[in-house]
Design an enzyme around this catalytic site. Structure first.
Site, short mmCIF file in Angstrom:
data_model
loop_
_atom_site.label_atom_id
_atom_site.label_comp_id
_atom_site.label_asym_id
_atom_site.label_seq_id
_atom_site.Cartn_x
_atom_site.Cartn_y
_atom_site.Cartn_z
N ASN A 585 -4.55 6.38 9.64
CA ASN A 585 -4.43 7.17 8.42
C ASN A 585 -3.50 6.44 7.46
O ASN A 585 -2.28 6.54 7.55
CB ASN A 585 -3.88 8.56 8.76
N ASP A 696 -1.95 3.08 -5.70
CA ASP A 696 -2.50 2.81 -7.02
C ASP A 696 -1.50 2.04 -7.90
O ASP A 696 -1.87 1.19 -8.69
CB ASP A 696 -2.93 4.11 -7.70
#
Length: 772
Positions: A585, A696
């Site tokens: 994850n 990001d």
């Protein structure tokens, strides 16, 4: 006797007046003027009273409803640049036909060009996508066109020529256009108009006979079937012969089993079933004379059967196959293919076989989502089969249908405004009283005699009187100052707003299709990638159903980070969907290299963001013009000392941005993923895993670090909804804590990869002239 003096006085007054130069005459004239004035003023004030009480109220209602409709149009249908040629591609009740290319190992295994993975770097098409020829491409070449349809191929050495019907948007007449391709249909050069007559032309059936090239277009408006010979192929043609003086529709000639056969439909014959009739003729020459088949018409049946021809017949493994049109639901709804089992002068038998082309699932967002009615399939020298097919987003007569529905909706608003006026007492009568009252006012004997003898006039006036009894009844039944009355008024107003918005949508909103945008005359596709886990499955199902219908989406990749992955059958998707289960994850998985992605463009889009397909398409267009940038919908400005992560409001207050969040952004899969997983970026990726945040931000720093030019571009969406607020499954619930972590990331990434503070681009500024 008692009345004599009065009579005499009257006479004397009248006589005296006449003798004295008009005293009595003036009194008589004054009486007439007073009576006329009284009648005029009575009618004037009656009309003015009705105007004040009724018309002004209705005008006010329309002003309110109209304003709401204008606001709705401004929000729901923002103007968007289509990139189409000036003077072409106008709204047309016949449709918006365009042409696509297909390939296959056999004529029954055809796949669209985007599935063949054909790339054109010089046109920013990665890969090339259908449609390959549209009214826009023809108009851009200088030949204004409303649509292109009925495509036919002609193979000549290393070139492929495409003949098609193009409806001239100026003359509103069908002409025959021609284009050329030297790369097996990936790109087409528009050569011009090959044939232009004084009547409508379509269905340009091109064939070779004895070393000469001929064209037999449909010109049923002329009432003749004509064959033209190429003088200077492909643009100069001369009439060779009128082979039949019948208004045949969609006819073709084929040499099969030593004889020429002509198939066509004559819809002008008595008892002919339009689009359901087929006739056959035979001859020793393609120029005739033609003899009718013994069983003509071989079909005169339901238009959904496929009797009308839908393109060039083809021979495969020794069998002849005919292409027909199914026009059952709308004209040209779909293509049907028939295997001809018996074809003699006396007998004809064919059976339907599956074509093998998948029906589009994107509805009006697909270029052929509503109908496709023409196919030409031929074998290339390489052994591969190529086909051209036309398609349309909307059914036949769609624009007229929308206009009628829009007018009906506006008429419904008028009725609701009148009913509201009646309930409020502002509208006293439905028909003005001076028009509705039976026998009111002074009439001449001739008029009364006419009215008595005119039964229609009497019935109309009585109907108007009875109609005006309705308002008092309504006001006595519903009191506006009661709860029931107020509820009914609010309900009627809401229904009126709904109808007004529906009318605006039908008239102004277009066909409802959210179309892709061309870049350098070409269309392309992208992969949609999202990262999620089991707690957000509700978001994901809605996400997949919505975005899979967008025109340019080729595939959806779901990066599954945690939990038991769902089954593919759980999703309603119009495109292939692939679930990539990750062993760890990690937010870094968003930019993991994936060899199965077949497009250069990847839209990284969080599963809790909902936007219109048109916004997505606009973003894709901008990215295709600048593939070296991150192009997205959420801007940020990184500035200040110390660096502090702030929301979009800060960027707008400072009129600039230097970062685009990749929760909704286009990136280059070739560059972005390789750069993100380079060895020198491992410290940054470790930081992302440590904070479980900032992936990001890291990608923005990597882009900025590799170029001194502009690396981000912002596209303003019409609207965007965060669905996680409804599901309660937001990843970053604590906004303040989330921003604090990202501020730390800014400091660390600035030390690793350089600062962003020296970069800033203003909102609305773009080198290509777009202000999106």
């Amino acid at each position: 006797m008692g009345s004599s003096p009065l009579v005499g006085s009257a006479k004397e007054v009248g006589t005296g007046g006449g003798a004295s130069g008009g005293v009595g005459g003036g009194c008589c004239d004054m009486s007439m003027k007073c009576w006329c004035r009284w009648r005029c003023e009575k009618d004037y004030y009656r009309a003015l009273s009705w105007l004040n009480n009724g018309a002004i109220f209705l005008l006010g209602c329309f002003a309110v409803f109209g304003t709401i409709g204008m606001v709705y149009a401004w929000l729901a249908f923002p103007p968007a640049a289509s990139g189409r040629g000036v003077g072409g591609c106008e709204e047309d009740s016949e449709g918006s036909w365009s042409i696509g290319v297909f390939y296959g190992d056999t004529p029954f295994s055809l796949r669209p060009i985007e599935d063949a993975n054909v790339w054109r770097d010089q046109t920013s098409a990665w890969p090339v996508a259908n449609p390959v020829v549209t009214c826009a491409t023809v108009s851009d070449a200088g030949f204004p066109s409303n649509f292109v349809a009925d495509p036919f191929l002609y193979l000549q050495e290393d070139a492929i020529y495409l003949f098609y019907e193009t409806k001239n948007s100026v003359t509103r007449q069908g002409d025959i256009g021609v284009a050329k391709s030297v790369d097996n249909g990936a790109t087409w050069e528009q050569l011009g108009i090959a044939l232009d007559e004084d009547w409508h032309l379509s269905y340009p059936y091109v064939f070779n006979y004895n070393g000469q090239i001929y064209m037999m277009p449909e010109g049923s408006g002329k009432g003749q079937l004509r064959v033209y010979r190429a003088l200077d192929f492909p643009l100069q043609w001369k009439l060779e012969k009128i082979v039949m003086r019948k208004p045949l529709v969609d006819a073709f000639v084929i040499n099969f089993q030593g004889m020429f056969w002509l198939f066509g439909s004559d819809h002008s014959s008595f008892g002919a079933s339009k689009n359901g009739r087929l006739e056959i003729w035979y001859s020793d020459s393609p120029f005739g004379p033609w003899k009718p088949h013994k069983k003509n018409p071989v079909y005169n049946t339901n238009k959904s059967f496929g009797a009308r021809n839908g393109g060039r017949p083809f021979v495969y493994e020794g069998f002849l196959y005919r292409v027909g049109q199914d026009s059952g639901e709308t004209y040209g709804r779909r293509i049907r293919v028939f295997k001809v089992e018996v074809l003699t002068k006396d007998e004809f038998k064919e059976v339907e076989v599956p074509l093998g082309v998948n029906e589009p699932k994107k509805g009006r967002n697909a270029w052929n989502g509503a109908r496709h009615h023409h196919l030409d399939v031929q074998q290339l020298g390489s052994g591969e089969w190529i086909a051209v097919m036309d398609g349309d987003r909307v059914p036949s007569g769609d624009s007229m249908h929308r206009f009628i529905l829009g007018c009906a909706s506006v008429a419904g608003v008028t009725v609701i405004a009148v009913v509201i006026g009646l309930l409020l007492g502002a509208v006293k009568c439905i028909v003005p009283m001076n028009l509705a009252s039976y026998g009111v006012g002074k009439r001449t004997g001739a008029f009364l005699a006419w009215e008595r003898s005119n039964l229609t006039s009497c019935k109309v006036r009585r109907f108007c009187c009875r109609l005006n009894r309705f308002p008092p009844f309504v006001r006595s039944w519903v009191k506006e100052n009661t709860c029931c009355g107020m509820f009914l008024l609010i309900l009627l107003f809401g229904f009126g707003v709904t109808l007004m918005c529906a009318g605006v949508k039908y008239i102004y909103g277009g066909s409802g299709a959210e179309e892709p945008y061309r870049v350098d005359g070409e269309y392309s596709q992208f992969t949609l990638l999202t990262m999620t886990y089991d707690a957000r499955l509700w978001n994901l199902k809605m996400y997949v159903k919505h975005y899979s219908r967008c025109s340019s989406v080729k595939e959806i990749v779901v990066v599954w980070n945690k939990g038991i992955p769902p089954k593919l059958s759980d999703f309603d998707s119009a495109v292939p969907i692939r679930i990539r289960v990750e062993p760890k994850n990690s937010l870094n998985n968003r930019f993991k290299m994936d060899a199965f992605i077949r497009t250069r463009a990847v839209l990284e889009l969080d599963d809790d963001i909902m936007m219109t397909c048109n916004d997505i398409e606009r973003g894709f267009m901008v990215w295709r013009k600048h593939p070296e940038r991150i192009v997205g919908f959420y801007p940020r400005l990184i500035d200040g000392c110390p660096l502090k992560y702030r929301a979009e409001k800060f960027a707008r207050s400072h009129n600039g941005y230097n970062m685009i969040l990749t929760g909704a952004a286009f990136v280059d899969s070739h560059y972005a993923f390789r750069r993100y997983w380079a060895d020198d970026v491992k410290p940054g990726r470790d930081l992302v895993d440590n904070y479980f945040n900032c992936e990001d931000v890291l990608l923005n720093y990597l882009y900025a670090n590799s170029s001194t030019a502009r690396t981000v571009d912002y596209v303003k969406p019409a609207w965007a909804i965060d669905t996680s607020k409804f599901s309660g499954a937001a990843i970053s619930k604590d906004t303040r804590a989330h921003y604090r972590i990202r501020s730390r990331c800014l400091e660390k990434f600035s030390k690793m990869y350089g600062s962003l503070t020296g970069r800033k681009w203003e909102f609305g500024s773009r080198e290509d002239g777009w202000d999106l």
